[in-house]
Design an enzyme around this catalytic site. Structure first.
Site, PDB file in Angstrom:
ATOM      1  N   LYS A   1       0.889  -1.298   0.027  1.00 22.18           N
ATOM      2  CA  LYS A   1       0.117   0.035   0.200  1.00 22.18           C
ATOM      3  C   LYS A   1       0.698   1.442  -0.010  1.00 22.18           C
ATOM      4  O   LYS A   1       0.843   1.989   0.887  1.00 22.18           O
ATOM      5  CB  LYS A   1      -0.883   0.056   0.982  1.00 22.18           C
ATOM      6  CG  LYS A   1      -2.048  -1.232   1.102  1.00 22.18           C
ATOM      7  CD  LYS A   1      -3.211  -0.901   1.959  1.00 22.18           C
ATOM      8  CE  LYS A   1      -4.120  -2.157   2.150  1.00 22.18           C
ATOM      9  NZ  LYS A   1      -3.190  -3.203   2.350  1.00 22.18           N
TER      10      LYS A   1
ATOM     11  N   SER B   1     -12.026  -2.284   3.254  1.00 19.27           N
ATOM     12  CA  SER B   1     -12.960  -3.117   3.911  1.00 19.27           C
ATOM     13  C   SER B   1     -13.351  -2.650   5.415  1.00 19.27           C
ATOM     14  O   SER B   1     -14.142  -3.157   5.910  1.00 19.27           O
ATOM     15  CB  SER B   1     -12.538  -4.596   3.602  1.00 19.27           C
ATOM     16  OG  SER B   1     -11.080  -4.857   4.218  1.00 19.27           O
TER      17      SER B   1
ATOM     18  N   GLY C   1     -17.469 -10.615   4.470  1.00 24.16           N
ATOM     19  CA  GLY C   1     -17.907 -10.707   3.073  1.00 24.16           C
ATOM     20  C   GLY C   1     -18.260 -12.149   2.556  1.00 24.16           C
ATOM     21  O   GLY C   1     -17.582 -13.057   2.965  1.00 24.16           O
TER      22      GLY C   1
HETATM   23  P1  BMP Z   1      -8.451 -11.507   5.737  1.00 19.58           P
HETATM   24  O1  BMP Z   1      -8.918 -12.523   4.419  1.00 19.58           O
HETATM   25  O2  BMP Z   1      -7.561 -12.501   6.658  1.00 19.58           O
HETATM   26  O3  BMP Z   1      -9.192 -10.679   6.288  1.00 19.58           O
HETATM   27  O4  BMP Z   1      -6.874 -10.764   5.086  1.00 19.58           O
HETATM   28  C1  BMP Z   1      -7.379  -9.773   4.332  1.00 19.58           C
HETATM   29  C2  BMP Z   1      -5.990  -9.209   3.517  1.00 19.58           C
HETATM   30  O5  BMP Z   1      -6.408  -8.284   2.559  1.00 19.58           O
HETATM   31  C3  BMP Z   1      -5.027  -8.657   4.394  1.00 19.58           C
HETATM   32  O6  BMP Z   1      -3.761  -8.621   4.055  1.00 19.58           O
HETATM   33  C4  BMP Z   1      -5.485  -7.066   4.599  1.00 19.58           C
HETATM   34  O7  BMP Z   1      -4.305  -6.279   4.906  1.00 19.58           O
HETATM   35  C5  BMP Z   1      -5.888  -7.016   2.953  1.00 19.58           C
HETATM   36  N1  BMP Z   1      -6.919  -5.817   2.941  1.00 19.58           N
HETATM   37  C6  BMP Z   1      -7.914  -5.695   3.638  1.00 19.58           C
HETATM   38  O8  BMP Z   1      -8.311  -6.547   4.385  1.00 19.58           O
HETATM   39  N2  BMP Z   1      -8.650  -4.760   3.153  1.00 19.58           N
HETATM   40  C7  BMP Z   1      -8.443  -3.548   2.340  1.00 19.58           C
HETATM   41  O9  BMP Z   1      -9.379  -2.870   2.017  1.00 19.58           O
HETATM   42  C8  BMP Z   1      -7.152  -3.558   1.663  1.00 19.58           C
HETATM   43  C9  BMP Z   1      -6.584  -4.884   1.952  1.00 19.58           C
HETATM   44  O10 BMP Z   1      -5.394  -4.796   1.288  1.00 19.58           O
END
Ligand code: BMP
Length: 217
Positions: free
Chosen positions: A61, A114, A173
Site C-alpha cells: 500500500k 474494507s 464478505g
Molecule cells: P483476511 O482475509 O484474513 O481478512 O485478509 C485480508 C487481506 O487483505 C489482509 O492482508 C489485509 O491487509 C488486506 N486488505 C484488507 O483486508 N482490506 C482492504 O481494504 C485492503 C487490503 O489490502
C-alpha cells in the site's frame, strides 16, 4: 484451462510455513498476496522465493512522495513481483512514480477499503481515485468484498480495470457474491490459512465457482 479467481493472502510470518502452504495451493489459485508482516519477518527475498510457486502481489500500500514511491516500486519489481498494491490518495504525482518504478509489474490502486471506518474517510473519494487510476494506467483496483453496494458502484465505473476484493469471510464478505457482483478476484487470507485444510478450502471454493460458471477461461 479454467483459472481460479482466488488471490491467497498469506499473511504469515514464518518463511517455512508460508513456502509450504504456497507449494500446496499454488496450482489452484490465481496469485499469492503478501503484506508488511510477511515482508518484515521473512525479508524482501520472500517475493522471489514465493514467485517460484505463483504470481506474487506485494501489498505494501505504497503511499509516499513520488521520489520514495518510485524507489519502493522499483525494489519490489526487481524482486520479481507480478504485481503490487499502491494507495492513490496521496495524489497523481505519487501514483505516477509508482507506475514508473513498477516497470513491467502490474499496479493495483486502492480506491476503497474494507475496514468499517473507511466509509467515513477513504471511501468517500473512490470516484476521483478511479479517475486518477484510469488516467495513469493502473492495471486494477482494490474494492471491498464486505460492502457489496460500494463494490457494485465501483464495478460500474471501473471499465476495463481488474477489481481485486478483500474483506471476505473473517471480515464478513461473501466471496461468491463478490465475484457475482463484478470482482475479478477475491482476496482471501485467514479464510484459507486458518482453515483446518487450506487445500480443501481452495478446491471447494473453485468447485463452487465452477458450478456457478465463475471460473475464468
Ligand atoms: P483476511 O482475509 O484474513 O481478512 O485478509 C485480508 C487481506 O487483505 C489482509 O492482508 C489485509 O491487509 C488486506 N486488505 C484488507 O483486508 N482490506 C482492504 O481494504 C485492503 C487490503 O489490502
Amino acid at each position: 484451462m479454467k483459472e481460479s479467481r482466488i488471490i491467497a493472502s498469506l499473511d504469515l510470518v514464518d518463511s517455512r510455513q508460508i513456502l509450504d502452504l504456497a507449494e500446496k495451493i499454488s496450482n489452484d489459485i490465481f496469485a499469492i498476496k503478501i503484506n508488511w508482516p510477511t515482508i518484515m519477518s521473512c525479508g524482501i527475498e520472500i517475493i522471489k522465493r514465493l514467485s517460484k510457486y505463483s504470481k506474487v502481489i506485494c501489498d505494501l500500500k505504497i503511499a509516499d512522495i513520488p521520489y520514495t514511491n518510485e524507489k519502493i516500486a522499483n525494489i519490489v519489481s526487481q524482486q520479481g513481483a507480478w504485481g503490487m498494491i499502491s494507495h492513490i490518495f496521496p495524489g497523481e504525482d505519487s501514483l505516477k512514480a509508482v507506475i514508473k518504478g513498477a516497470a513491467d509489474s502490474k499496479v493495483f490502486g486502492v480506491v476503497s477499503m474494507s475496514n468499517p471506518d473507511s466509509e467515513n474517510m477513504l471511501n468517500k473519494n473512490w470516484q476521483s481515485m478511479i479517475k486518477i487510476g484510469k488516467t495513469n494506467g493502473v492495471y486494477g483496483i482494490v474494492a471491498p468484498a464486505n460492502n457489496q453496494d460500494l463494490l457494485i458502484k465501483i464495478r460500474n465505473e471501473a471499465g476495463n480495470l481488474k477489481i481485486i476484493s478483500p474483506g471476505s469471510i473473517f471480515q464478513g464478505g461473501d466471496p461468491l457474491l463478490t465475484l457475482e457482483n463484478g470482482a475479478d478476484y477475491v482476496i482471501i487470507g485467514r479464510g484459507i490459512y486458518e482453515s483446518k485444510d487450506p487445500v480443501e478450502f481452495v478446491n471447494n471454493f473453485n468447485e463452487l465457482c465452477r458450478r456457478n460458471n465463475l471460473l475464468n477461461e
